[in-house]
Design a protein around this motif. Structure first.
Motif, PDB file in Angstrom:
ATOM      1  N   ASN A  10      34.160  39.066  33.345  1.00 55.56           N
ATOM      2  CA  ASN A  10      33.473  37.794  33.143  1.00 55.56           C
ATOM      3  C   ASN A  10      32.602  37.844  31.897  1.00 55.56           C
ATOM      4  O   ASN A  10      32.412  36.838  31.220  1.00 55.56           O
ATOM      5  CB  ASN A  10      32.618  37.431  34.367  1.00 55.56           C
ATOM      6  N   ALA A  61      28.571  42.009  41.596  1.00 59.05           N
ATOM      7  CA  ALA A  61      29.162  41.743  42.915  1.00 59.05           C
ATOM      8  C   ALA A  61      30.221  42.759  43.297  1.00 59.05           C
ATOM      9  O   ALA A  61      30.543  42.911  44.480  1.00 59.05           O
ATOM     10  CB  ALA A  61      29.770  40.332  42.948  1.00 59.05           C
ATOM     11  N   GLY A  67      32.336  32.947  48.751  1.00 57.84           N
ATOM     12  CA  GLY A  67      32.768  33.178  47.375  1.00 57.84           C
ATOM     13  C   GLY A  67      33.124  34.636  47.182  1.00 57.84           C
ATOM     14  O   GLY A  67      33.155  35.424  48.141  1.00 57.84           O
ATOM     15  N   THR A  68      33.365  34.997  45.946  1.00 55.35           N
ATOM     16  CA  THR A  68      33.757  36.371  45.611  1.00 55.35           C
ATOM     17  C   THR A  68      32.744  37.378  46.142  1.00 55.35           C
ATOM     18  O   THR A  68      33.117  38.416  46.702  1.00 55.35           O
ATOM     19  CB  THR A  68      33.869  36.515  44.079  1.00 55.35           C
ATOM     20  N   THR A  69      31.467  37.081  45.964  1.00 55.37           N
ATOM     21  CA  THR A  69      30.413  38.001  46.383  1.00 55.37           C
ATOM     22  C   THR A  69      30.526  38.309  47.870  1.00 55.37           C
ATOM     23  O   THR A  69      30.506  39.473  48.288  1.00 55.37           O
ATOM     24  CB  THR A  69      29.027  37.397  46.072  1.00 55.37           C
ATOM     25  N   ASP A  97      39.014  42.081  42.256  1.00 54.56           N
ATOM     26  CA  ASP A  97      38.097  40.979  41.987  1.00 54.56           C
ATOM     27  C   ASP A  97      38.824  40.019  41.051  1.00 54.56           C
ATOM     28  O   ASP A  97      38.959  40.288  39.854  1.00 54.56           O
ATOM     29  CB  ASP A  97      36.810  41.520  41.348  1.00 54.56           C
ATOM     30  N   ALA A 115      39.800  40.566  35.157  1.00 62.80           N
ATOM     31  CA  ALA A 115      39.304  40.133  33.846  1.00 62.80           C
ATOM     32  C   ALA A 115      37.784  40.179  33.883  1.00 62.80           C
ATOM     33  O   ALA A 115      37.172  39.785  34.873  1.00 62.80           O
ATOM     34  CB  ALA A 115      39.782  38.721  33.528  1.00 62.80           C
ATOM     35  N   ALA A 131      33.490  30.338  32.607  1.00 68.77           N
ATOM     36  CA  ALA A 131      33.500  31.587  33.363  1.00 68.77           C
ATOM     37  C   ALA A 131      32.398  31.572  34.420  1.00 68.77           C
ATOM     38  O   ALA A 131      32.499  32.260  35.434  1.00 68.77           O
ATOM     39  CB  ALA A 131      33.330  32.779  32.426  1.00 68.77           C
ATOM     40  N   HIS A 191      31.345  43.154  37.485  1.00 74.51           N
ATOM     41  CA  HIS A 191      30.222  42.265  37.823  1.00 74.51           C
ATOM     42  C   HIS A 191      29.395  42.960  38.906  1.00 74.51           C
ATOM     43  O   HIS A 191      29.942  43.733  39.698  1.00 74.51           O
ATOM     44  CB  HIS A 191      30.836  40.968  38.359  1.00 74.51           C
ATOM     45  N   THR A 198      38.067  44.631  38.708  1.00 78.73           N
ATOM     46  CA  THR A 198      38.275  43.247  38.304  1.00 78.73           C
ATOM     47  C   THR A 198      39.548  43.134  37.482  1.00 78.73           C
ATOM     48  O   THR A 198      39.996  44.108  36.873  1.00 78.73           O
ATOM     49  CB  THR A 198      37.068  42.730  37.482  1.00 78.73           C
ATOM     50  N   ALA A 223      37.917  36.868  40.516  1.00 79.69           N
ATOM     51  CA  ALA A 223      37.045  35.713  40.258  1.00 79.69           C
ATOM     52  C   ALA A 223      37.382  35.039  38.928  1.00 79.69           C
ATOM     53  O   ALA A 223      37.443  33.814  38.847  1.00 79.69           O
ATOM     54  CB  ALA A 223      35.583  36.140  40.274  1.00 79.69           C
ATOM     55  N   GLN A 224      37.613  35.849  37.898  1.00 78.72           N
ATOM     56  CA  GLN A 224      37.935  35.282  36.590  1.00 78.72           C
ATOM     57  C   GLN A 224      39.429  35.038  36.439  1.00 78.72           C
ATOM     58  O   GLN A 224      39.841  34.041  35.861  1.00 78.72           O
ATOM     59  CB  GLN A 224      37.442  36.209  35.478  1.00 78.72           C
ATOM     60  N   SER A 229      36.553  32.913  44.020  1.00 83.02           N
ATOM     61  CA  SER A 229      35.603  31.838  44.315  1.00 83.02           C
ATOM     62  C   SER A 229      36.226  30.490  43.991  1.00 83.02           C
ATOM     63  O   SER A 229      36.838  30.334  42.924  1.00 83.02           O
ATOM     64  CB  SER A 229      34.348  31.981  43.449  1.00 83.02           C
ATOM     65  N   HIS A 252      34.716  27.783  43.069  1.00 81.86           N
ATOM     66  CA  HIS A 252      34.074  27.041  41.968  1.00 81.86           C
ATOM     67  C   HIS A 252      34.525  27.475  40.581  1.00 81.86           C
ATOM     68  O   HIS A 252      34.267  26.787  39.604  1.00 81.86           O
ATOM     69  CB  HIS A 252      32.545  27.140  42.076  1.00 81.86           C
ATOM     70  N   LYS A 253      35.210  28.632  40.488  1.00 82.42           N
ATOM     71  CA  LYS A 253      35.717  29.079  39.192  1.00 82.42           C
ATOM     72  C   LYS A 253      37.173  28.662  38.987  1.00 82.42           C
ATOM     73  O   LYS A 253      37.809  29.048  38.008  1.00 82.42           O
ATOM     74  CB  LYS A 253      35.585  30.596  39.064  1.00 82.42           C
TER      75      LYS A 253
HETATM   76  N1  PMP Z   1      33.119  38.845  39.923  1.00 87.56           N
HETATM   77  C1  PMP Z   1      33.339  38.257  38.732  1.00 87.56           C
HETATM   78  C2  PMP Z   1      34.292  38.898  37.766  1.00 87.56           C
HETATM   79  C3  PMP Z   1      32.690  37.064  38.429  1.00 87.56           C
HETATM   80  O1  PMP Z   1      32.900  36.473  37.253  1.00 87.56           O
HETATM   81  C4  PMP Z   1      31.814  36.483  39.375  1.00 87.56           C
HETATM   82  C5  PMP Z   1      31.042  35.213  39.059  1.00 87.56           C
HETATM   83  N2  PMP Z   1      30.383  35.245  37.815  1.00 87.56           N
HETATM   84  C6  PMP Z   1      31.627  37.122  40.604  1.00 87.56           C
HETATM   85  C7  PMP Z   1      32.306  38.298  40.837  1.00 87.56           C
HETATM   86  C8  PMP Z   1      30.759  36.552  41.655  1.00 87.56           C
HETATM   87  O2  PMP Z   1      31.262  35.318  42.068  1.00 87.56           O
HETATM   88  P1  PMP Z   1      30.394  34.339  42.986  1.00 87.56           P
HETATM   89  O3  PMP Z   1      29.053  34.221  42.315  1.00 87.56           O
HETATM   90  O4  PMP Z   1      31.157  33.055  42.967  1.00 87.56           O
HETATM   91  O5  PMP Z   1      30.308  34.957  44.334  1.00 87.56           O
END
Ligand code: PMP
Length: 404
Positions: free
Chosen positions: A174, A124, A93-95, A199, A172, A31, A122, A170, A201-202, A222, A224-225
């Motif tokens: 994280n 973010a 990335g997501t942020t 969101d 899911a 995650a 998160h 979101t 990301a997950q 993102s 990388h996930k």
């Molecule tokens: N939202 C969720 C649900 C996440 O899991 C994450 C990363 N842990 C983020 C946002 C932020 O992603 P990133 O750090 O790749 O920008």
């Protein structure tokens, strides 16, 4: 011999053969970031070996190769999520994707407007909206939690009402792995005409996502996930909504014309891509989604759900272990606490045995406050994990529990 799914996948992920402290690596921190298959590593190396150049300049042979590779990667991502290519914006990335939207929507938010997020977000997907509300006088509201850490939709009609301008949620969690009732939320947001920001990301590594079927306006994720590189991510936005947003950053590439007095903006997607992009990252992400598209995603999810159930069953049987967020609808992520032990100490003892988990608040401090805990130990799984990995986690936990 036929190999099992994780056995076959492990052959494509070289890092899984590493031996931290001389122990076989048991990687359960997916995650936070997933590992990368050879297809992605090779695509990035190929770019730097054979294509490296700046893009969109039409200056020379390599520049054309690099531009084609970058734009092919955008096409791959667009196909992967069911979007048009100009709706796929490269971000860090997501942020950065969420910041881009939240910042842009400041021009549309007014006092009295409401932005709705959930208790599971998160940082973010919290702080950018706090900032947008502070700047505009809009109000940030939060969908509450039930006792089992799923979202409480009892008052859905009040939560999403005529003043709701944005639903940012979101798919899911994280921190806990809990899946949100996204379809119900989106349907209600549509009734009141609110914009929907997801969101993902997950969710993106677990679910097959089509942005049109989901009916969202924006989606952030993102690389990388989802088995791709760090430093690259995507903002999907519906064309008309992206066109209505002001640029997030300004400079080269995002302009059409510039004078010393003023400037006009480039067309989508370039309007939101100021400066030299992370070309290698985008190419790596393109390779990741092409790799995913070649896999049997339903088999991935079935395997992950099987692992999730096995993980949960073993956790329930472990003395003194408390599962945080013990709901039915979850991805293959288990958050827990051991009686009388600080999560960081548990994490350190697991690490010494080659088991990589994450501990702490997982960038969800408001959620941890609601739950009345400082943090958790989190094991999060990917399709290359097996029951052996789950067994290794609990063997290591038994040892850790004897120390604590
Ligand atoms: N939202 C969720 C649900 C996440 O899991 C994450 C990363 N842990 C983020 C946002 C932020 O992603 P990133 O750090 O790749 O920008």
């Amino acid at each position: 011999i036929t190999l099992s799914l994780p056995e076959r996948l492990r052959q494509e992920f070289p890092i899984l053969s590493e031996t931290p402290y001389g122990k076989p690596l048991v990687y359960l921190d997916n995650a936070a970031t997933t590992q990368k298959p050879n297809a992605v590593i090779d695509a990035v190396a190929h770019y730097y070996r054979h294509q490296n150049s700046n893009v969109h300049r039409g200056a020379h042979y390599l520049g054309d190769l690099a531009t084609a590779a970058l734009e092919n990667a955008r096409d791959s991502v667009a196909r992967f999520i069911g979007a048009d290519r100009e709706e796929v914006i490269w971000t860090r990335g997501t942020t950065e994707s969420i910041n881009l939207v939240a910042h842009g929507l400041r021009s549309q938010l007014r006092p009295g407007d409401e932005v709705l997020i959930s208790s599971l977000e998160h940082h973010a997907n919290i702080v950018p909206w706090q900032q947008a509300c502070a700047a505009t006088g809009a109000t940030l509201k939060v969908i509450p939690l039930q006792a089992d850490a799923s979202l409480d939709l009892t008052d859905l009609d009040q939560l999403i009402n005529a003043n709701t301008r944005v639903l940012a949620v979101t798919w899911a969690s994280n921190a806990l792995g809990v899946v949100t009732p996204l379809h119900t939320l989106i349907a209600r947001a549509r009734d009141v005409g609110a914009l929907v920001v997801v969101d993902a990301a997950q969710a993106i590594s677990h679910f097959q996502i089509n942005v049109r079927e989901l009916d969202c306006d924006f989606m952030a994720f993102s690389g990388h996930k989802m088995f791709g590189p760090t430093g690259i991510g995507v903002l999907y936005g519906r064309k008309e909504h992206l066109n209505a947003l002001p640029p997030y950053q300004t400079g080269g590439e995002m302009i059409e014309t510039v004078t010393f007095e003023t400037a006009t903006w480039n067309q989508l997607p370039y309007k939101f891509e100021a400066g030299t992009p992370h070309i290698a990252g985008a190419i790596g992400l393109g390779a990741a989604v092409e790799w995913l598209a070649r896999q049997d995603r339903s088999a991935f999810l079935a395997h992950e759900n099987d692992l999730r159930d096995y993980l949960t069953e073993r956790a329930r049987a472990f003395p003194g272990l408390r599962i945080i967020g013990d709901t039915a609808d979850k991805v293959a992520t288990l958050s827990f606490l051991l009686d009388g032990a600080h999560p960081n100490d548990v994490g350190t003892l697991l690490d010494q045995q080659g088991v990589a988990v994450r501990t702490g608040h997982h960038c969800t401090m408001p959620l941890m406050n609601l739950l009345g805990i400082p943090g958790t130990v989190r094991a999060s799984l990917a399709p290359y994990n097996s029951r052996d990995d789950v067994d290794a986690l609990f063997t290591a936990l038994e040892k850790a529990a004897r120390f604590l």
